[in-house]
Design an enzyme around this catalytic site. Structure first.
Site, PDB file in Angstrom:
ATOM      1  N   ALA A 282      22.722   8.170 -20.805  1.00  0.00           N
ATOM      2  CA  ALA A 282      21.455   8.102 -21.541  1.00  0.00           C
ATOM      3  C   ALA A 282      20.373   8.991 -20.962  1.00  0.00           C
ATOM      4  O   ALA A 282      19.545   9.520 -21.692  1.00  0.00           O
ATOM      5  CB  ALA A 282      20.962   6.656 -21.559  1.00  0.00           C
TER       6      ALA A 282
ATOM      7  N   ASN B 213      13.902  -2.163 -21.312  1.00  0.00           N
ATOM      8  CA  ASN B 213      14.856  -2.555 -20.274  1.00  0.00           C
ATOM      9  C   ASN B 213      14.198  -3.453 -19.238  1.00  0.00           C
ATOM     10  O   ASN B 213      14.878  -4.068 -18.424  1.00  0.00           O
ATOM     11  CB  ASN B 213      15.459  -1.320 -19.597  1.00  0.00           C
ATOM     12  CG  ASN B 213      14.410  -0.397 -19.036  1.00  0.00           C
ATOM     13  OD1 ASN B 213      13.589   0.150 -19.771  1.00  0.00           O
ATOM     14  ND2 ASN B 213      14.390  -0.245 -17.728  1.00  0.00           N
TER      15      ASN B 213
ATOM     16  N   SER C  42      24.244   4.542 -24.061  1.00  0.00           N
ATOM     17  CA  SER C  42      24.914   4.738 -22.772  1.00  0.00           C
ATOM     18  C   SER C  42      26.030   3.708 -22.619  1.00  0.00           C
ATOM     19  O   SER C  42      25.783   2.502 -22.715  1.00  0.00           O
ATOM     20  CB  SER C  42      23.882   4.550 -21.652  1.00  0.00           C
ATOM     21  OG  SER C  42      24.379   5.038 -20.430  1.00  0.00           O
ATOM     22  N   ALA C  43      27.257   4.182 -22.359  1.00  0.00           N
ATOM     23  CA  ALA C  43      28.431   3.302 -22.421  1.00  0.00           C
ATOM     24  C   ALA C  43      28.401   2.144 -21.418  1.00  0.00           C
ATOM     25  O   ALA C  43      28.860   1.041 -21.733  1.00  0.00           O
ATOM     26  CB  ALA C  43      29.696   4.131 -22.202  1.00  0.00           C
TER      27      ALA C  43
ATOM     28  N   CYS D  41      16.449   1.467 -11.757  1.00  0.00           N
ATOM     29  CA  CYS D  41      16.019   2.834 -11.460  1.00  0.00           C
ATOM     30  C   CYS D  41      14.617   2.860 -10.881  1.00  0.00           C
ATOM     31  O   CYS D  41      14.230   3.812 -10.249  1.00  0.00           O
ATOM     32  CB  CYS D  41      16.027   3.684 -12.724  1.00  0.00           C
ATOM     33  SG  CYS D  41      17.380   3.302 -13.798  1.00  0.00           S
TER      34      CYS D  41
HETATM   35  N1  PMP Z   1      17.105   4.087 -21.115  1.00  0.00           N
HETATM   36  C1  PMP Z   1      17.080   2.765 -20.902  1.00  0.00           C
HETATM   37  C2  PMP Z   1      16.268   1.887 -21.822  1.00  0.00           C
HETATM   38  C3  PMP Z   1      17.812   2.212 -19.857  1.00  0.00           C
HETATM   39  O1  PMP Z   1      17.786   0.883 -19.658  1.00  0.00           O
HETATM   40  C4  PMP Z   1      18.575   3.061 -19.012  1.00  0.00           C
HETATM   41  C5  PMP Z   1      19.373   2.495 -17.849  1.00  0.00           C
HETATM   42  N2  PMP Z   1      18.673   1.584 -17.042  1.00  0.00           N
HETATM   43  C6  PMP Z   1      18.563   4.441 -19.277  1.00  0.00           C
HETATM   44  C7  PMP Z   1      17.820   4.912 -20.345  1.00  0.00           C
HETATM   45  C8  PMP Z   1      19.329   5.420 -18.425  1.00  0.00           C
HETATM   46  O2  PMP Z   1      20.692   5.228 -18.578  1.00  0.00           O
HETATM   47  P1  PMP Z   1      21.748   5.965 -17.660  1.00  0.00           P
HETATM   48  O3  PMP Z   1      21.506   5.490 -16.259  1.00  0.00           O
HETATM   49  O4  PMP Z   1      23.045   5.535 -18.197  1.00  0.00           O
HETATM   50  O5  PMP Z   1      21.514   7.431 -17.760  1.00  0.00           O
END
Ligand code: PMP
Length: 373
Positions: free
Chosen positions: A69, A146, A196-197, A317
């Site tokens: 993602a 998130n 995102s898988a 993150c």
């Molecule tokens: N967008 C949202 C709303 C998310 O929750 C996340 C993962 N926490 C991401 C993007 C990023 O996804 P990825 O780590 O798979 O790149």
């Protein structure tokens, strides 16, 4: 272990691992090669594109597979058509993979607006209305936060776009909604939709971007021209196939109903304590946040982890960073923010586990609170 941090990542389906292995060790050909075996792989990948389009309830458009993602969000925002317009509008609730791209655009000299959040975590639609105009190039919002599980009303956002900046493109970060809520891109006309898988029992490092009209997109990665030139690099075949399996396997409606019952159970347990504040905003049943008076969330998180219960403290993150942009924008004070944990479910959990985790959370909270007061 009772794992309640499914918004950070989920466990892969075992069948997905088996399928990954098949494409890693047996049907391992490069899909771009000229021989028949490779052509078969290309067809298999195409079938996953169809499954995803079906899940998104849309006939028109393309799926570009990416490395997850973060990349999809970067592609949609940085790669969206430069249609002579110069302004961008982003949600204050965006994941860092959106928010930090917005900050980069700002550094590049574009006009970047951020829409505030309401107390319930949704974007402030009135504020959005005031920011849109005929110079708007792109609007980017998260479908589901998130951090809090708040669900933005995409139809309302689309209507505002149509009324005030009809040429603007609409990007939706669907990471926390795809395969969790019923999403219909026939009804909501987003131009880009990210997924995102690993958030729905697929592998990490693979995801994609739905693109309604490919003419609105330019590549940001250049190379061998895979994905119709929009994302060069040999496809993560096993990852894409295992993601496709998850898409096929998940019954969104059934899971949603079940996960609702898990959330209700947890909320009813936590609400027994007057010092525990559940942010029950009628958001996604998969994610909610809760804060515990007088106690630091990190301390509570570590203590319950010691008893086998895993919860999150905000987005994985951003958990290392001081403060929390999203909760702050919703109006929580520093102390309240420090006391926030995030609970996120998946349909594999059973109600007894949720009950037990709720009891452990309350017990542990009270043990810590007694010591700090
Ligand atoms: N967008 C949202 C709303 C998310 O929750 C996340 C993962 N926490 C991401 C993007 C990023 O996804 P990825 O780590 O798979 O790149």
């Amino acid at each position: 272990m009772i794992y309640l941090d499914n918004a950070a990542t989920t466990k892969m389906f075992e069948e997905g691992v088996d399928l990954y292995k098949k494409y890693a060790c047996h049907s391992f050909f490069n899909p771009s090669a000229g021989y028949g075996e490779a052509g078969e792989i290309k067809k298999d990948i195409a079938s996953v594109r169809r499954s995803i389009m079906k899940k998104l309830d849309v006939l028109q458009g393309d799926i570009i597979f990416t490395g997850g993602a973060t990349e999809s969000n970067n592609l949609a925002i940085m790669g969206s058509r430069r249609n002579g317009k110069t302004e961008y509008v982003f949600s204050m609730g965006g994941h860092p993979s959106v928010y930090n791209v917005a900050k980069e655009l700002e550094r590049m000299g574009f006009v970047v607006h951020f829409v505030n959040l309401q107390e319930n975590g949704q974007i402030d639609y009135k504020h959005l209305e005031s920011l849109l105009n005929d110079k708007t190039r792109l609007i980017s919002v998260e479908h589901i936060s998130n951090e809090t599980g708040a669900v933005n009303d995409l139809k309302q956002i689309e209507n505002l776009r149509d009324k005030l900046s009809p040429k603007a493109l609409l990007h939706v970060d669907g990471v926390q909604s795809f395969c969790k809520l019923n999403v219909s891109l026939s009804k909501v006309h987003a131009d880009f939709y990210t997924f995102s898988a690993h958030k729905f029992h697929g592998p990490k490092g693979v995801g994609g971007l739905y693109v309604r009209n490919i003419n609105n997109l330019k590549s940001i990665v250049f190379g061998g021209g895979q994905e119709e030139g929009f994302r060069s690099g040999t496809e993560n075949v096993g990852g894409i196939m295992a993601m496709g399996l998850a898409v096929e396997k998940i019954d969104v409606e059934k899971n949603l109903k079940y996960v609702k019952s898990l959330k209700e159970k947890m909320v009813s347990i936590l609400s027994q304590d007057n010092h525990v504040h559940v942010n029950d905003f009628e958001g996604s049943p998969y994610i909610f946040s809760v804060w515990f008076e007088d106690v630091n969330a990190e301390t509570l998180m570590r203590a319950v982890a010691g008893k086998g219960v895993i919860v999150g403290t905000g987005s994985a993150c951003s958990s290392k960073k001081a403060g929390n942009r999203v909760l702050e924008n919703m109006g929580f004070n520093k102390q309240q923010i420090k006391s926030h944990i995030r609970i996120s479910f998946c349909a594999d959990l059973n109600i007894e586990e949720v009950e037990k985790a709720g009891r452990i959370l309350l017990e542990t909270y009270n043990e810590i609170r007694e010591k700090v007061l």
